[in-house]
Motif scaffolding. Structure first.
Motif, PDB file in Angstrom:
ATOM      1  N   ASP A 152       0.878  -1.058  -0.090  1.00  0.00           N
ATOM      2  CA  ASP A 152       0.005   0.058  -0.196  1.00  0.00           C
ATOM      3  C   ASP A 152       0.959   1.223  -0.014  1.00  0.00           C
ATOM      4  N   PRO A 156      -2.756  -5.926  -6.511  1.00  0.00           N
ATOM      5  CA  PRO A 156      -2.346  -5.654  -5.029  1.00  0.00           C
ATOM      6  C   PRO A 156      -1.767  -6.988  -4.305  1.00  0.00           C
ATOM      7  N   ARG A 165      -5.595   0.140  -4.166  1.00  0.00           N
ATOM      8  CA  ARG A 165      -5.982  -1.342  -4.411  1.00  0.00           C
ATOM      9  C   ARG A 165      -6.439  -1.664  -5.824  1.00  0.00           C
TER      10      ARG A 165
END
Length: 197
Positions: free
Chosen positions: A20, A68, A147
């Motif tokens: 992330d 992701p 994401r």
């Protein structure tokens, strides 16, 4: 003749946290030397301003492939700046994450060619990965997240679980979703989905 640099590091955060943070391109100047700024143009395009050895360059880079918690691949869009790369995230022991990075670019000019020949770019990439490790371990949480999933340069899954556009704790600004800009002699570049670290 193109130059390829590979580097890896293990960071003491879970895969999701490391991944992330890497999607937050506008935070890159905090840990990547030579990167002056990154601006998110849209979900898959970023604009880079880098300064290496006193030479300033600006270019756009597109995310070519992104899954992701697994990988991000990118490539530069302009013919005059040839960059591409890929970063992979793998679960390690005790909740840690292994990051494998591959960057390929075409050095231009004497300074860049000399740096590549002396493997100075390898050292810079490794230092910047170490700075990323310190940055994310000190925070223990990403500054944001995007994401979305990208294949063949096309977004196939809208980003969820975060906002592509907001960073926290870094003075605001927008977050660059989906790509990575590893430190190189010219900054970030593009990537090929088949380019593996």
């Amino acid at each position: 003749m193109s130059t390829t640099v590979t580097a890896d590091i293990e960071v003491d955060v879970p895969v999701r946290v490391a991944y992330d943070q890497w999607t937050q391109f506008e935070s890159f100047p905090h840990f990547m030397s030579g990167v002056e700024s990154v601006t998110q143009v849209d979900d898959t395009t970023t604009h880079w301003v880098v300064s290496i050895a006193g030479v300033k360059r600006e270019f756009d880079a597109d995310v070519s492939d992104q899954v992701p918690d697994d990988h991000v691949a990118w490539r530069s869009t302009a013919a005059e700046v040839q960059h591409r790369g890929r970063v992979d995230f793998r679960p390690g022991s005790d909740g840690r994450t292994r990051i494998d990075l591959t960057i390929e670019w075409e050095p231009e000019g004497f300074i860049e060619k000399a740096g590549a020949a002396l493997q100075l770019d390898d050292a810079q990439v490794k230092r910047d990965l170490h700075r990323f490790k310190e940055f994310i371990e000190d925070r223990n949480a990403p500054t944001g997240a995007w994401r979305g999933e990208v294949h063949g340069g096309q977004e196939t899954t809208p980003g969820t679980g975060g906002t592509a556009g907001t960073t926290t704790g870094l003075g605001g600004g927008t977050a660059a979703p989906g790509s990575v800009n590893p430190p190189t002699s010219e900054g970030v570049a593009g990537s090929d989905p088949d380019l593996r670290a």
